[in-house]
Design a protein around this motif. Sequence first.
Motif, short mmCIF file in Angstrom:
data_model
loop_
_atom_site.label_atom_id
_atom_site.label_comp_id
_atom_site.label_asym_id
_atom_site.label_seq_id
_atom_site.Cartn_x
_atom_site.Cartn_y
_atom_site.Cartn_z
N SER A 168 5.93 -13.48 -25.05
CA SER A 168 6.16 -14.59 -24.12
C SER A 168 7.48 -14.39 -23.38
CB SER A 168 6.13 -15.94 -24.85
OG SER A 168 7.12 -15.99 -25.85
N ASN A 169 8.46 -13.77 -24.04
CA ASN A 169 9.72 -13.45 -23.35
C ASN A 169 9.49 -12.40 -22.28
OD1 ASN A 169 11.10 -15.24 -24.94
ND2 ASN A 169 11.94 -13.68 -26.29
N VAL A 170 8.66 -11.41 -22.56
CA VAL A 170 8.33 -10.38 -21.56
C VAL A 170 7.68 -11.06 -20.35
CG1 VAL A 170 6.85 -8.37 -21.06
CG2 VAL A 170 8.11 -8.48 -23.22
N ALA A 171 6.72 -11.96 -20.61
CA ALA A 171 6.04 -12.66 -19.51
C ALA A 171 7.03 -13.48 -18.68
CB ALA A 171 4.94 -13.56 -20.07
N ALA A 172 7.98 -14.13 -19.34
CA ALA A 172 8.97 -14.96 -18.62
C ALA A 172 9.87 -14.10 -17.74
CB ALA A 172 9.80 -15.76 -19.62
N ALA A 219 6.73 -10.72 -10.96
CA ALA A 219 5.74 -9.76 -11.46
C ALA A 219 4.93 -10.42 -12.57
CB ALA A 219 6.45 -8.50 -11.99
N ASP A 220 3.94 -9.69 -13.07
CA ASP A 220 3.18 -10.16 -14.23
C ASP A 220 2.83 -8.98 -15.12
OD1 ASP A 220 0.72 -8.93 -13.38
OD2 ASP A 220 0.22 -10.70 -12.19
N LYS A 221 2.11 -9.26 -16.20
CA LYS A 221 1.84 -8.22 -17.20
C LYS A 221 1.10 -7.01 -16.63
CE LYS A 221 -2.24 -10.61 -18.90
NZ LYS A 221 -2.81 -11.31 -20.04
N ASN A 222 0.35 -7.20 -15.55
CA ASN A 222 -0.38 -6.08 -14.94
C ASN A 222 0.54 -5.12 -14.21
OD1 ASN A 222 -3.09 -6.78 -15.77
ND2 ASN A 222 -2.84 -8.55 -14.45
N ASP A 223 1.79 -5.51 -13.99
CA ASP A 223 2.77 -4.64 -13.34
C ASP A 223 3.52 -3.77 -14.35
OD1 ASP A 223 2.34 -5.61 -10.66
OD2 ASP A 223 3.31 -7.47 -11.32
N ALA A 272 -2.52 -6.26 -27.81
CA ALA A 272 -3.83 -6.16 -27.16
C ALA A 272 -4.24 -7.50 -26.56
CB ALA A 272 -4.87 -5.67 -28.16
N LEU A 273 -3.99 -8.60 -27.27
CA LEU A 273 -4.30 -9.93 -26.73
C LEU A 273 -3.51 -10.21 -25.46
CD1 LEU A 273 -4.50 -12.10 -29.98
CD2 LEU A 273 -6.37 -11.60 -28.39
N PHE A 274 -2.24 -9.83 -25.46
CA PHE A 274 -1.38 -10.09 -24.31
C PHE A 274 -1.81 -9.27 -23.09
CE2 PHE A 274 2.47 -9.08 -21.78
CZ PHE A 274 2.85 -10.37 -21.42
N PHE A 275 -2.03 -7.97 -23.28
CA PHE A 275 -2.31 -7.10 -22.14
C PHE A 275 -3.79 -7.05 -21.76
CE2 PHE A 275 1.93 -5.30 -23.06
CZ PHE A 275 2.45 -5.38 -21.78
N GLY A 276 -4.69 -7.40 -22.66
CA GLY A 276 -6.12 -7.37 -22.35
C GLY A 276 -6.58 -5.99 -21.92
N ALA A 277 -7.29 -5.93 -20.79
CA ALA A 277 -7.84 -4.66 -20.30
C ALA A 277 -6.76 -3.73 -19.74
CB ALA A 277 -8.90 -4.92 -19.24
N ALA A 324 8.42 -2.27 -15.66
CA ALA A 324 7.40 -2.73 -14.73
C ALA A 324 7.72 -2.28 -13.31
CB ALA A 324 7.31 -4.25 -14.77
N LYS A 325 6.68 -2.14 -12.52
CA LYS A 325 6.84 -1.85 -11.10
C LYS A 325 6.84 -3.19 -10.37
CE LYS A 325 4.97 0.58 -7.19
NZ LYS A 325 3.95 1.45 -6.65
N ILE A 326 7.95 -3.47 -9.72
CA ILE A 326 8.12 -4.73 -9.01
C ILE A 326 7.68 -4.55 -7.55
CG2 ILE A 326 9.75 -6.54 -8.35
CD1 ILE A 326 9.30 -6.25 -11.38
N LYS A 327 6.88 -5.49 -7.08
CA LYS A 327 6.42 -5.42 -5.70
C LYS A 327 7.58 -5.67 -4.73
CE LYS A 327 2.02 -7.32 -7.16
NZ LYS A 327 2.34 -7.70 -8.53
N GLU A 328 7.58 -4.93 -3.64
CA GLU A 328 8.61 -5.13 -2.61
C GLU A 328 8.39 -6.45 -1.92
OE1 GLU A 328 9.83 -2.37 0.54
OE2 GLU A 328 9.18 -0.79 -0.84
#
Length: 75
Positions: A2-6, A13-17, A39-44, A69-73
Amino acid sequence: LSNVAAVLAAAGADKNDVRMCRVYTPGVENWDVIDEQYALFFGAHKPARVVVPTTALHFGCLVEIEAVAKIKEKK
């Protein structure tokens, strides 16, 4: 996690990044629970992962995660 997500959300960004995580744990006996929650956090989404067995972590924590993570410009 949850800290990573925050932190990701604060950076826009989000977990997919997430591209890679280093997971530190003082005991491999914790691996099953760590793996399940990861696995629950990242899913696919499957970022690269390195597991690092350590000595005791600060404040007696059982897991510490470093995420890249890769942050979008911003336009």
